[in-house]
Scaffold this motif. Structure first.
Motif, short mmCIF file in Angstrom:
data_model
loop_
_atom_site.label_atom_id
_atom_site.label_comp_id
_atom_site.label_asym_id
_atom_site.label_seq_id
_atom_site.Cartn_x
_atom_site.Cartn_y
_atom_site.Cartn_z
N LEU A 77 0.83 -1.20 0.00
CA LEU A 77 0.00 0.00 0.00
C LEU A 77 0.87 1.25 0.00
CD1 LEU A 77 -2.91 1.18 0.28
CD2 LEU A 77 -2.54 1.17 2.74
N HIS A 78 1.88 1.27 0.86
CA HIS A 78 2.79 2.41 0.94
C HIS A 78 3.54 2.58 -0.38
CE1 HIS A 78 6.79 4.19 1.87
NE2 HIS A 78 6.04 5.04 2.56
N ALA A 79 4.03 1.49 -0.93
CA ALA A 79 4.76 1.57 -2.20
C ALA A 79 3.85 2.06 -3.32
CB ALA A 79 5.34 0.20 -2.56
N GLY A 80 2.59 1.64 -3.30
CA GLY A 80 1.65 2.08 -4.32
C GLY A 80 1.36 3.56 -4.26
N ALA A 90 5.86 10.68 -5.74
CA ALA A 90 6.52 11.31 -4.59
C ALA A 90 7.60 10.38 -4.05
CB ALA A 90 5.51 11.62 -3.49
N GLY A 91 8.59 10.98 -3.38
CA GLY A 91 9.68 10.20 -2.82
C GLY A 91 9.43 9.75 -1.40
N GLU A 119 6.41 14.13 1.37
CA GLU A 119 6.31 14.86 0.10
C GLU A 119 4.90 14.71 -0.49
OE1 GLU A 119 7.99 14.69 -4.49
OE2 GLU A 119 9.12 13.67 -2.91
N LEU A 120 4.32 13.51 -0.37
CA LEU A 120 2.97 13.30 -0.90
C LEU A 120 1.97 14.21 -0.21
CD1 LEU A 120 0.82 11.90 -2.55
CD2 LEU A 120 0.91 9.97 -0.93
N TRP A 121 2.06 14.33 1.13
CA TRP A 121 1.15 15.23 1.84
C TRP A 121 1.28 16.64 1.29
CZ3 TRP A 121 -3.04 14.95 4.46
CH2 TRP A 121 -3.32 13.83 5.25
N MET A 141 -4.31 14.87 -8.27
CA MET A 141 -3.49 13.98 -7.45
C MET A 141 -4.34 12.93 -6.73
SD MET A 141 -0.64 12.87 -6.27
CE MET A 141 0.69 14.07 -6.49
N LEU A 142 -5.40 13.35 -6.04
CA LEU A 142 -6.19 12.40 -5.27
C LEU A 142 -6.78 11.32 -6.16
CD1 LEU A 142 -8.00 14.80 -2.75
CD2 LEU A 142 -6.14 13.21 -2.27
#
Length: 314
Positions: free
Chosen positions: A159-162, A169-170, A174-176, A184-185
């Motif tokens: 899930l995190h990797a996806g 994002a790295g 960064e995603l937040w 994006m969403l």
């Protein structure tokens, strides 16, 4: 009660449900979220819902069907709940709590991993347990219990990797910072119930009802599950709606970016038991949003109070 009186009582009950759903919808709007809710009296089957049959993103609520599959497998002798597991740094799933946050090698039993998975939503513990039980067995268990729409599609690691792959994002930080970018969403499969672990609020309350009635597994295993839900440490969502010393709230949270969930059971001293599942999605890409947490308790209280009002003439 004659047929006419029964009909009138039914209409009054429908009006109460309509009033409750309107108040729940208003609470969601005031908190700046969209929401789904289902609540059910565990013993009578009476229910109230707001889009309760629509799929929700489970997030960490996937740990509930995993827990059921684990204890059923243990009861069937397919695994030993005291089996030790070693979790090494660098090999375990990321997260802010439990083993996920520790620095050194940890060794504990499967059932203690289950404890951390539910009480503090430990991702490393959940993934280790899922590796042992198997996603296929979790989903097969849900199907056997009459809940085929309740599906676990991935573990915490993937899930995190996806999230990072979908966003480019790295890191989650960064995603937040980029959540408000146009489109994006919509790119994040983890926020789409059609592409991630999912289930409806009504399915979650049915599963909780099975646990509380000793129907999800043998009685001893169901009691062990209820104990863990009662030890959950988070007071800011479902529990916030029931700030009474004599009311017991047991639950499991789920959080993923703009999604905030909790499912649980509210038990009153008079014996009333109510399963509740609430899923919300914030309209703002903000990590700390107290009103979005609190509305879960508010909506649950409205629903449970509606169920506790006995139909006239009964």
């Amino acid at each position: 009660m004659n047929g006419l009186d029964a009909g009138r009582a039914g209409l009054r009950g429908e009006r109460r449900n309509v009033d409750a759903t309107a108040r729940i919808e208003a609470a969601f709007r005031d908190a700046g979220v969209t929401g789904r809710l289902h609540a059910a009296d565990i013993d009578t089957g009476r229910e109230v819902g707001v889009r309760g049959g629509e799929p929700m993103v489970l997030a960490s609520v996937f740990k509930v069907p995993l827990l059921v599959a684990f204890y059923r497998s243990a009861a069937a002798g397919l695994l030993d709940p005291t089996e030790p597991v070693t979790l090494r740094p660098g090999e375990r799933s990321m997260g802010p709590t439990g083993v996920s946050a520790m620095l050194d090698e940890v060794r504990m039993s499967l059932r203690d991993l289950a404890c951390l998975m539910i009480t503090v939503s430990d991702n490393a513990a959940a993934d280790a347990l899922l590796d042992r039980v198997g996603i296929e067995e979790v989903n097969a268990t849900s199907a056997r219990l009459g809940l085929p729409g309740l599906r676990v599609e991935t573990n915490g690691r993937d899930l995190h990797a996806g999230l990072l792959a979908d966003s480019g994002a790295g890191s989650l930080g960064e995603l937040w910072g980029r959540l408000d970018e146009p489109g994006m969403l919509g790119r994040l499969s983890a926020l789409d119930p059609a592409r991630t672990s999912r289930g409806t609020p009504a399915e979650m309350t049915r599963l909780l009802g099975l646990i509380w009635r000793d129907e999800a597994a043998p009685g001893g295993e169901c009691a062990a599950m209820r104990r863990l839900f009662g030890l959950q440490v988070w007071p800011h969502r479902l529990s916030s709606g029931f700030p009474y010393d004599d009311v017991l709230v047991s639950g499991k949270t789920g959080t993923l970016l703009t999604i905030r969930n909790e499912v649980g059971v509210v038990e009153y001293p008079d014996g009333g038991r109510y399963a509740v599942a609430v899923s919300t999605r914030s309209l703002l890409p903000i990590a700390v949003l107290p009103q979005a947490d609190a509305v879960i308790g508010t909506a649950a209280r409205i629903a449970v109070e509606s169920l506790r009002r006995r139909p006239s003439g009964s």
